[in-house]
Design an enzyme around this catalytic site. Structure first.
Site, mmCIF file in Angstrom:
data_model
loop_
_atom_site.group_PDB
_atom_site.id
_atom_site.type_symbol
_atom_site.label_atom_id
_atom_site.label_comp_id
_atom_site.label_asym_id
_atom_site.label_seq_id
_atom_site.Cartn_x
_atom_site.Cartn_y
_atom_site.Cartn_z
ATOM 1 C CD GLU A 144 -2.964 -1.261 2.196
ATOM 2 O OE1 GLU A 144 -2.792 -0.594 3.227
ATOM 3 O OE2 GLU A 144 -3.965 -1.969 2.004
ATOM 4 C CD GLU A 308 -3.985 -6.389 2.369
ATOM 5 O OE1 GLU A 308 -4.776 -5.695 3.041
ATOM 6 O OE2 GLU A 308 -2.750 -6.271 2.441
#
Ligand SMILES: [Zn+2]
Length: 661
Positions: A144, A308
């Site tokens: 991220e 995810e």
């Protein structure tokens, strides 16, 4: 093509017997991939230069015994304490002045040489060690990148690089002074090293040109870090091992250019959490339709990875609503319907200890759970449906355009309180929500649409294109759109279009500037509505305008809606107009239409553009896909907590069906 089913796994938290029983359970559920290592730098390099891969060697081999392959995250998002002790200045300084501390994540500055050089050496060692391992199928760069406020840093390392970046961009300081307009407030600079970094202020603001360039610079810094890792990996690993990175929502909440981050990677990766933290209900499905379409649009490939995928309640500090396992499975179907071909559930186990203690996993500390059974059932019963269309091209005749520089400018200079949305201190989401306002009608009316960068897009496949909040107008983009409209394209422009050039300098003709001839209107007056609303009439339909109100003077356009609000000086003036241009049409919308306004406006626009809008009911999505033989099929998703009939078929609560045609 089949869906690749995987899950995030953290072997540094469990012992080998547990891993063995977990591998068995994964196998029974059809999960054949694990994503490992993305926070494990200190495990693999406990001391500088001393690499120890014993744990992951054992774990990768153990999973392989059960037919489970591994994907490795390069663990640069969390760094070891020895690195911090070597150079404490590597830690980021946020523009709000909040100092980060060791022990959190995404806290190191990607302009700090001590950090980046150590990270590159670690990635080299990792790629050398696992690059030819046939049980490793792919790589995720970092975790991220740019998230949690790490997109902007104002440390001394950044300051030095910023000055260098400015020098390379402007060459002469006089050019910088002219482009930014520093003469006002007396901020003319004589050297590049005098120029400050934008930080939170007590009052007023920095020069907007400086802010825009600083955000471009921050993005370039993050991209350089990711791209260097990519080239290290690509030069060392077997060609069959793919490389991606995991992006996160919302696409435009950060200044980092996600398309640039992904450049040269094999496909896009995304972390899909429709509900997070203290939220009492999920963010609506049409927002996620926009986000997933954006992710699909980042790569030339029609498919992408969810690295995810939400399984259960998640948070760091606080938790919110629990959603049913059926709804969670629907979100998996949602991702696949919009183009995902790889699903990695987050996460396999709830951790007893550590910073992600509130990120609940498929398994709790006991063994099997209801979540496990539900995911297993979904994989086993829905795979045949998914296989019909996974990996096939996503046909779209409509497209929503975005522009990163416009988002960067609106982040700080947000124009109206209606666009000031700050769900977390580091995140601004007003630009995304305004774009979603124009994407939701496509979703509601069952029209497949892409989300693409205005600069990069090839307009040829589209009948209808929407461009919103495009204040900073690039003349190449304007020319591209004009040529496409002339040939029959239908373009929807939003308020505030074209008032500045691509360097944020106001234009000296009436708004919408370079778009005036195309739109056939001139903006006569405007008002920031902030959180208030203005009454509008679209034909006989009463609706409302929000955020901003522009009164239009028509040059060649025809009126479609007007303000109907006696309290306003622009009462009865036009707010929506349409202009014929060549074989196409241009709609100009001078306010943010509310739900009812959007519903009726887009029904007309979609029909005019030759698309076939069909409203299947609230909470119903009908997505057109091609099956593996190229025949058209419909993926129908019911986001309602009760069964619905759609196209003559029953769709259960929170369920997906696939039909021919
Ligand atoms: Zn920095």
């Amino acid at each position: 093509m089949e869906v690749m089913w995987g899950t995030a796994y953290y072997p540094e938290q469990w012992d080998l017997p547990t891993i063995e029983s977990d591998a068995r359970l994964m196998n029974e559920a059809g999960i054949r991939y694990v994503r490992l290592m993305e926070f494990a730098w200190a495990c693999i390099e406990p001391e500088e230069g001393c690499f120890d891969f014993a744990l992951f060697d054992k774990v990768i081999a153990k999973f392989a015994e059960f037919g489970i392959k591994s994907v490795l995250g390069t663990p640069s998002a969390t760094y070891p304490i020895w690195l911090y002790e070597k150079d404490p200045s590597l830690i980021q300084i946020h523009p709000t002045g909040i100092n980060r501390i060791f022990g959190t994540r995404r806290g190191a500055c990607c302009n700090a040489g001590t950090y980046t050089q150590a990270a590159y050496k670690m990635v080299e060692a990792l790629a050398d060690h696992y690059g030819k391992n046939s049980n490793v199928v792919g790589w995720q760069i970092d975790n991220e990148l740019g998230h949690e406020g790490s997109d902007r840093c104002v440390c001394e390392h950044c300051k030095r690089e910023w000055h260098q970046w400015l020098q390379e961009k402007f060459k002469k300081i006089e050019t910088l002074n002219a482009v930014w307009g520093t003469t006002f407030w007396g901020t003319q600079y004589s050297r590049f090293d005098q120029i400050p970094q934008p930080k939170s202020e007590v009052a007023s603001m920095q020069n907007p040109g400086l802010i825009l360039d600083y955000y471009r610079f921050c993005s370039v810094s993050a991209v350089r870090f990711a791209q260097r890792q990519l080239s290290i990996i690509k030069n060392r690993v077997a060609p069959a091992q793919w490389v991606t990175t995991n992006l996160y929502p919302p696409p435009h909440g950060v200044v980092t250019d996600m398309a640039e981050l992904l450049r040269g990677m094999d496909f896009a990766g995304f972390d899909y959490y429709p509900i997070w933290g203290n939220m009492n209900e999920p963010i609506p499905y049409f927002f996620w339709a926009y986000v997933l379409s954006y992710i699909r649009g980042l790569s030339a490939k029609p498919d992408f990875a969810i690295l995810e995928q939400f399984t259960r309640i998640q948070g760091h500090w606080c938790l919110g609503a629990t959603v049913s396992s059926k709804q969670a499975n629907l979100w998996t179907s949602h991702a696949i319907a919009y183009g995902a071909s790889k699903i990695f559930y987050f996460r396999w186990r709830t951790a007893a200890l550590g910073q992600e203690q509130l990120c609940y996993g498929i398994l709790d500390n006991d063994k099997k759970s209801a979540c496990y059974e539900s995911i297993k059932e979904n994989i086993l019963t829905k795979s045949a449906d998914y296989q019909r269309f996974v990996g096939t091209p996503f046909p779209a005749e409509a497209c929503l355009l975005y522009d990163k520089d416009n988002m960067r400018m609106l982040r700080d200079q947000y124009l109206t309180e209606g666009l000031l949305m700050e769900p977390a201190p580091f995140l601004r989401t007003g630009y995304d929500y305004e774009l979603v306002r124009s994407f939701a009608p496509f979703v509601i009316y069952g029209i497949n649409a892409d989300v693409k960068s205005a600069r990069e897009v090839d307009l040829a496949p589209y009948k209808l294109v929407s461009l919103q909040l495009y204040q900073l107008a690039d003349k190449d983009v304007v020319q591209k759109l004009a040529a496409w409209v002339k040939q029959g394209g239908h373009l929807v422009l939003g308020w505030r279009t074209g008032v500045r050039d691509s360097e944020n300098r106001a234009i000296d003709t009436a708004a919408p500037g370079l778009f005036s001839e195309l739109a056939g209107v001139e903006v006569e007056s405007f008002e920031s509505l902030n959180k208030t609303k203005v009454k509008v009439k679209l034909g006989l339909i009463p609706a409302k305008g929000e955020n901003w109100a522009e009164a239009l003077r028509l040059t060649t356009a025809r009126p479609l809606a007007h303000y109907n609000d006696k309290k306003k000086p622009y009462h009865k003036q036009v707010c929506v107009a349409v202009n014929s241009y060549g074989k196409g049409k241009v709609y100009y919308v001078g306010t943010s239409l509310n739900e009812i306004g959007l519903f009726f406006f887009y029904r007309k626009v979609l029909k005019d553009a030759g698309l076939k809008p069909k409203f299947y009911g609230k909470g119903i999505e009908v997505i057109k896909r091609q099956d593996q033989d190229g025949k058209e099929i419909s993926v129908i998703l019911n986001h309602n907590p009760r069964a619905k009939r759609v196209k003559g078929r029953r769709v259960d609560a929170f369920d997906m069906i696939v039909t021919d045609g």
